[in-house]
Design a protein around this motif. Sequence first.
Motif, PDB file in Angstrom:
ATOM      1  N   TYR A  56    -135.984 -59.800 -23.423  1.00  0.00           N
ATOM      2  CA  TYR A  56    -135.362 -60.213 -22.170  1.00  0.00           C
ATOM      3  C   TYR A  56    -134.306 -59.199 -21.738  1.00  0.00           C
ATOM      4  O   TYR A  56    -134.235 -58.808 -20.565  1.00  0.00           O
ATOM      5  CB  TYR A  56    -134.738 -61.596 -22.344  1.00  0.00           C
ATOM      6  CG  TYR A  56    -134.038 -62.135 -21.111  1.00  0.00           C
ATOM      7  CD1 TYR A  56    -134.765 -62.610 -20.022  1.00  0.00           C
ATOM      8  CD2 TYR A  56    -132.645 -62.174 -21.048  1.00  0.00           C
ATOM      9  CE1 TYR A  56    -134.129 -63.112 -18.896  1.00  0.00           C
ATOM     10  CE2 TYR A  56    -131.999 -62.683 -19.933  1.00  0.00           C
ATOM     11  CZ  TYR A  56    -132.746 -63.147 -18.854  1.00  0.00           C
ATOM     12  OH  TYR A  56    -132.103 -63.636 -17.744  1.00  0.00           O
ATOM     13  N   GLU A  57    -133.491 -58.753 -22.670  1.00  0.00           N
ATOM     14  CA  GLU A  57    -132.466 -57.762 -22.356  1.00  0.00           C
ATOM     15  C   GLU A  57    -133.102 -56.454 -21.869  1.00  0.00           C
ATOM     16  O   GLU A  57    -132.570 -55.782 -20.979  1.00  0.00           O
ATOM     17  CB  GLU A  57    -131.600 -57.498 -23.594  1.00  0.00           C
ATOM     18  CG  GLU A  57    -130.773 -58.684 -24.050  1.00  0.00           C
ATOM     19  CD  GLU A  57    -129.638 -59.023 -23.094  1.00  0.00           C
ATOM     20  OE1 GLU A  57    -129.370 -58.236 -22.168  1.00  0.00           O
ATOM     21  OE2 GLU A  57    -129.006 -60.086 -23.280  1.00  0.00           O
ATOM     22  N   LEU A 116    -134.037 -56.903 -18.257  1.00  0.00           N
ATOM     23  CA  LEU A 116    -132.830 -56.845 -17.419  1.00  0.00           C
ATOM     24  C   LEU A 116    -132.396 -55.397 -17.215  1.00  0.00           C
ATOM     25  O   LEU A 116    -132.088 -54.977 -16.088  1.00  0.00           O
ATOM     26  CB  LEU A 116    -131.694 -57.642 -18.065  1.00  0.00           C
ATOM     27  CG  LEU A 116    -131.731 -59.162 -17.964  1.00  0.00           C
ATOM     28  CD1 LEU A 116    -130.568 -59.763 -18.749  1.00  0.00           C
ATOM     29  CD2 LEU A 116    -131.676 -59.621 -16.505  1.00  0.00           C
ATOM     30  N   ARG A 149    -133.316 -60.246 -12.760  1.00  0.00           N
ATOM     31  CA  ARG A 149    -131.916 -60.303 -12.333  1.00  0.00           C
ATOM     32  C   ARG A 149    -131.161 -61.235 -13.274  1.00  0.00           C
ATOM     33  O   ARG A 149    -131.692 -62.254 -13.707  1.00  0.00           O
ATOM     34  CB  ARG A 149    -131.833 -60.823 -10.898  1.00  0.00           C
ATOM     35  CG  ARG A 149    -132.606 -59.957  -9.919  1.00  0.00           C
ATOM     36  CD  ARG A 149    -132.756 -60.639  -8.572  1.00  0.00           C
ATOM     37  NE  ARG A 149    -133.935 -60.145  -7.870  1.00  0.00           N
ATOM     38  CZ  ARG A 149    -134.400 -60.665  -6.748  1.00  0.00           C
ATOM     39  NH1 ARG A 149    -133.798 -61.699  -6.204  1.00  0.00           N
ATOM     40  NH2 ARG A 149    -135.481 -60.168  -6.168  1.00  0.00           N
ATOM     41  N   ASP A 150    -129.926 -60.869 -13.559  1.00  0.00           N
ATOM     42  CA  ASP A 150    -129.125 -61.657 -14.494  1.00  0.00           C
ATOM     43  C   ASP A 150    -128.969 -63.087 -13.977  1.00  0.00           C
ATOM     44  O   ASP A 150    -128.649 -63.301 -12.807  1.00  0.00           O
ATOM     45  CB  ASP A 150    -127.760 -61.006 -14.684  1.00  0.00           C
ATOM     46  CG  ASP A 150    -127.121 -61.442 -16.000  1.00  0.00           C
ATOM     47  OD1 ASP A 150    -127.795 -62.151 -16.767  1.00  0.00           O
ATOM     48  OD2 ASP A 150    -125.971 -61.057 -16.243  1.00  0.00           O
ATOM     49  N   ASP A 151    -129.198 -64.045 -14.853  1.00  0.00           N
ATOM     50  CA  ASP A 151    -129.221 -65.451 -14.466  1.00  0.00           C
ATOM     51  C   ASP A 151    -128.715 -66.259 -15.654  1.00  0.00           C
ATOM     52  O   ASP A 151    -129.302 -66.225 -16.733  1.00  0.00           O
ATOM     53  CB  ASP A 151    -130.663 -65.828 -14.108  1.00  0.00           C
ATOM     54  CG  ASP A 151    -130.825 -67.271 -13.656  1.00  0.00           C
ATOM     55  OD1 ASP A 151    -130.208 -68.154 -14.274  1.00  0.00           O
ATOM     56  OD2 ASP A 151    -131.594 -67.523 -12.713  1.00  0.00           O
ATOM     57  N   ALA A 152    -127.616 -66.979 -15.460  1.00  0.00           N
ATOM     58  CA  ALA A 152    -126.989 -67.714 -16.562  1.00  0.00           C
ATOM     59  C   ALA A 152    -127.930 -68.760 -17.155  1.00  0.00           C
ATOM     60  O   ALA A 152    -127.982 -68.950 -18.376  1.00  0.00           O
ATOM     61  CB  ALA A 152    -125.699 -68.377 -16.081  1.00  0.00           C
ATOM     62  N   GLN A 199    -131.218 -68.706 -17.184  1.00  0.00           N
ATOM     63  CA  GLN A 199    -132.256 -68.028 -17.958  1.00  0.00           C
ATOM     64  C   GLN A 199    -131.721 -67.532 -19.296  1.00  0.00           C
ATOM     65  O   GLN A 199    -132.402 -67.633 -20.326  1.00  0.00           O
ATOM     66  CB  GLN A 199    -132.832 -66.860 -17.162  1.00  0.00           C
ATOM     67  CG  GLN A 199    -133.809 -67.266 -16.078  1.00  0.00           C
ATOM     68  CD  GLN A 199    -134.525 -66.083 -15.473  1.00  0.00           C
ATOM     69  OE1 GLN A 199    -134.348 -64.945 -15.905  1.00  0.00           O
ATOM     70  NE2 GLN A 199    -135.324 -66.336 -14.454  1.00  0.00           N
ATOM     71  N   ARG A 200    -130.499 -67.005 -19.284  1.00  0.00           N
ATOM     72  CA  ARG A 200    -129.908 -66.529 -20.541  1.00  0.00           C
ATOM     73  C   ARG A 200    -129.785 -67.667 -21.557  1.00  0.00           C
ATOM     74  O   ARG A 200    -130.073 -67.503 -22.743  1.00  0.00           O
ATOM     75  CB  ARG A 200    -128.531 -65.918 -20.285  1.00  0.00           C
ATOM     76  CG  ARG A 200    -128.583 -64.480 -19.780  1.00  0.00           C
ATOM     77  CD  ARG A 200    -127.181 -63.890 -19.705  1.00  0.00           C
ATOM     78  NE  ARG A 200    -127.227 -62.486 -19.353  1.00  0.00           N
ATOM     79  CZ  ARG A 200    -127.410 -61.505 -20.227  1.00  0.00           C
ATOM     80  NH1 ARG A 200    -127.578 -61.796 -21.512  1.00  0.00           N
ATOM     81  NH2 ARG A 200    -127.421 -60.254 -19.831  1.00  0.00           N
ATOM     82  N   THR A 221    -132.195 -67.154  -8.217  1.00  0.00           N
ATOM     83  CA  THR A 221    -133.302 -66.273  -7.846  1.00  0.00           C
ATOM     84  C   THR A 221    -134.616 -67.034  -7.834  1.00  0.00           C
ATOM     85  O   THR A 221    -134.983 -67.682  -8.819  1.00  0.00           O
ATOM     86  CB  THR A 221    -133.423 -65.093  -8.837  1.00  0.00           C
ATOM     87  OG1 THR A 221    -132.185 -64.376  -8.845  1.00  0.00           O
ATOM     88  CG2 THR A 221    -134.549 -64.162  -8.430  1.00  0.00           C
TER      89      THR A 221
END
Length: 371
Positions: free
Chosen positions: A8-9, A12, A18-21, A23-24, A201
Motif C-alpha cells: 500500500y505504501e 501511495l 491518494r492518502d486516505d485515513a 484506507q490506512r 476519494t
Amino acid sequence: MTGVVTRYEELLAAGELRDDADQRAAVEQLGRVQAELEAGSPRKGLLGGLLGKRPQPVRGLYMWGGVGRGKSMLMDLFFECLDIGKKRRVHFHAFMLEVDAMIAEERAKKTEGPVRRVAARIAEDVRCLAFDEMVVTNTADAAIMARLFTPLIEEHGVTVVTTSNRPPHDLYKDGLNRSLFVPFIELVERKLDTLSLNGPTDYRLDRLGDLETWHTPLGDDATEQVREAFFRLTDYKPEDAQHVPSGELELGGGRTLHVPKCLKGVAVFSFKRLCGENRGAADYLTLAREFHTVIVVGIPILGPENRNEAIRFTKLIDALYEHKVKLFATAAAEPESLYPTGDGSFEFARTVSRLREMQSTDYMALGHGVD
C-alpha cells in the motif's frame, strides 16, 4: 511475499493512490490479519504442522463503505500478498449459490446436519475466505447463514474477510423473517472487526473516466457503452460476461423482482421489466435502496398508448433520484423527446429535468442513499 502494508505504501509513493485515513486504518488491520494467518500457516510453522496442531483462529475483518472508496482494491492487495495455501476469494453471491448446491447434495445423502457438514467440507480446503460484496437479499440464504458461518468460524477456525456497502446491522434490513438472520449479525460483531471506508476519494469516478450515462439511439454502440460501464464499476472480467450473477430482489408480500445482472451494488434491467409490468412506487424505492447504480436498457419513445409505462418510469426516476442512485441507460431518444404527447406529458418535464441532472458530474459524485 510483500506485506499488504508495504504494498500500500508503495502505491501511495507511486502516486497511484491518494492518502486516505480510512484506507490506512483498513490496511493496518489487513496487515494484522495477514501476519497472524501466515504465522499459523504450515509454511511458516512447520513444527506445528508436523505435530498435527490446528492453527489458532484469526479474527476476521468486515470493511464497509460507499461506492468507489477502494474496498475491492484493498481486497486485491490483501489477497495478492497473503502467503498461505488455503485461501479463497469469491463473490459472496457466487459462494452462496455453491453452498445451496452443497446443502442439496448433503440432504440427498440423508445425512444429519447438512449445513454443518457443508461448513466442514468448506473448511477442509480454506483457512481464509475473502468475500467481495457481502449483501443478503434472499430469504433462504438469510435463514442458513448463522448455521453455516458459526461452525465455519468458531469450530473450524476459518477467517472471514469481507467487503460490503453497508454496516453489519443493516444487512438484510427489513427482510422477511429477519429474526433468523440476527444471529449471523451477532456472529459478525463478535468474531470480525468492523471498519468503515468512507474517505473523500471516489475511485469509481476515475474508473468511469469519460463514459457518458445516457446513450441514444438504441443499438449495438449504446449497448456496448453501458456494458463497459458495468464492467468498470464491478471489476468483472468482460470475457466472463456469461457468468455475471443474477439475483432476486424481495419486494415484500412474497413478491420478488428478478435482476438479470446483479453485482457489487450494480443492477441491470430492461425498461420492459421495470416499467412494462405492474409496479408501484414502493417497488422502485426498494430497488433504489438496494442498488447504488442501475442500468436500464431499451427505453422507447412513449406515446399516449403508453401512459401507464410513462407514469411508472416517472416513479422509477423519482426513487432513483431521491436515493442518489446512478443511472446508465440506452434509449431511443434524448430525455426531452421520450414522452412528447399523452396524458401527463407536461408533468413529465420534471422527470426530464431530473434525468439531465443525473447526468451531471456533481450528481455522480454524490453518495448513495437519502441524507
